[in-house]
Enzyme design. Structure first.
Site, PDB file in Angstrom:
ATOM      1  N   ALA A 173      21.318  -1.070  49.377  1.00  0.00           N
ATOM      2  CA  ALA A 173      20.865  -0.762  50.592  1.00  0.00           C
ATOM      3  C   ALA A 173      20.849   0.767  50.855  1.00  0.00           C
ATOM      4  O   ALA A 173      21.780   1.461  50.625  1.00  0.00           O
ATOM      5  CB  ALA A 173      21.515  -1.457  51.679  1.00  0.00           C
ATOM      6  N   SER A 212      26.140  -0.247  50.036  1.00  0.00           N
ATOM      7  CA  SER A 212      25.258   1.063  50.397  1.00  0.00           C
ATOM      8  C   SER A 212      24.885   1.690  49.038  1.00  0.00           C
ATOM      9  O   SER A 212      25.897   2.038  48.204  1.00  0.00           O
ATOM     10  CB  SER A 212      26.025   2.209  51.225  1.00  0.00           C
ATOM     11  N   CYS A 213      23.757   2.417  48.899  1.00  0.00           N
ATOM     12  CA  CYS A 213      23.166   2.869  47.721  1.00  0.00           C
ATOM     13  C   CYS A 213      24.108   4.310  47.585  1.00  0.00           C
ATOM     14  O   CYS A 213      24.276   4.651  46.470  1.00  0.00           O
ATOM     15  CB  CYS A 213      21.820   3.240  47.908  1.00  0.00           C
ATOM     16  N   PHE A 214      24.305   4.671  48.726  1.00  0.00           N
ATOM     17  CA  PHE A 214      24.980   6.225  48.857  1.00  0.00           C
ATOM     18  C   PHE A 214      26.478   6.346  48.764  1.00  0.00           C
ATOM     19  O   PHE A 214      27.219   7.287  48.869  1.00  0.00           O
ATOM     20  CB  PHE A 214      24.650   6.954  49.981  1.00  0.00           C
ATOM     21  N   LYS A 226      25.839  13.327  47.669  1.00  0.00           N
ATOM     22  CA  LYS A 226      25.002  12.443  47.104  1.00  0.00           C
ATOM     23  C   LYS A 226      23.780  12.815  48.019  1.00  0.00           C
ATOM     24  O   LYS A 226      23.519  12.353  48.879  1.00  0.00           O
ATOM     25  CB  LYS A 226      25.071  11.063  46.947  1.00  0.00           C
TER      26      LYS A 226
END
Length: 239
Positions: free
Chosen positions: A81, A137-139, A154
């Site tokens: 996400a 979370s993607c981050f 990031k």
């Protein structure tokens, strides 16, 4: 020089942006569109889910930002996400890159590395493995598909979809996220980052700099061409 299409910066809901990316990939695969570069922002703020990401917290369905409900949108690409608030997204739809996913990422990300270096920001690839699948979370992690600053922030998370020899790679550049909103969504803090340029005109500057970098890296001859009414109609029909 290779003819490319440059679609001007577009602000629209996430569901619309994803429909555009899907449609452009189909058109390019069928030989009806040249390679394409575009940049866009999300309005209202949204959470995008990776194509295979089935689980996410129920409370996300009721989140709001600036009195508007956060959209939950599914990307055609993989990954986890992403909160789209205070970010800028790039998308490349093209052919001719390596058949190896990692090498294709590196070939495309060259323009991001070069462009951000011109802006005074040195980036490098993340080093995390597949542990990212444990995080919503993607981050939360930075893999070899992601670009981070020397302070380990990031900055860019990217994802890719390949159809035959054509591919779509798009990615979120996290510029000025609201720290409280990010923590509310993902339950973890995020650090702020300072850029060596003014936030006031940041997005036009970034778009222009990255476009120039793409022109150099891909030997691209850009023709600026907004989406036509006929294209908008076709996109809506396929949304």
């Amino acid at each position: 020089m290779t003819p490319w299409r440059l679609i001007p910066l577009l602000n629209a809901p996430g569901s619309v942006q994803m429909a555009i990316d899907r449609w452009l990939l189909q058109q390019h695969r069928q030989g009806k569109q040249p390679p394409i570069l575009r940049f866009y922002t999300w309005e209202p703020a949204a959470i995008s889910l990776g194509y295979h990401q089935r689980r996410y917290p129920d409370f996300w369905k009721n989140l709001t930002w600036e009195d508007k409900k956060l959209e939950i949108v599914r990307r055609p690409t993989g990954g986890r996400a992403v909160l789209h608030q205070g970010d800028l997204t790039y998308a490349i739809i093209a052919s001719g890159f390596s058949k190896t996913k990692t090498l294709a990422y590196e070939q495309i990300c060259t323009f991001l590395l070069q462009g951000w270096r011109s802006l005074g920001v040195e980036l490098h690839y993340g080093t995390s493995g597949r542990g990212y699948i444990r995080h919503p979370s993607c981050f939360s992690t930075a893999t070899a598909a992601d670009l981070v600053t020397k302070e380990s922030y990031k900055l860019i998370g990217s994802a890719q979809l390949r159809q035959g020899t054509a591919l779509l790679q798009h990615g979120s550049m996290r510029l000025s996220p609201n720290l409280e909103l990010f923590e509310r969504v993902f339950g973890e803090p995020i650090q702020a980052v300072q850029f060596p340029f003014s936030h006031k005109d940041a997005i036009p500057l970034i778009v222009e700099t990255l476009t120039q970098a793409a022109r150099h890296c891909f030997a691209a001859e850009f023709t600026t061409q907004p989406l036509s009414e006929a294209e908008w109609e076709a996109i809506r029909e396929n949304q």
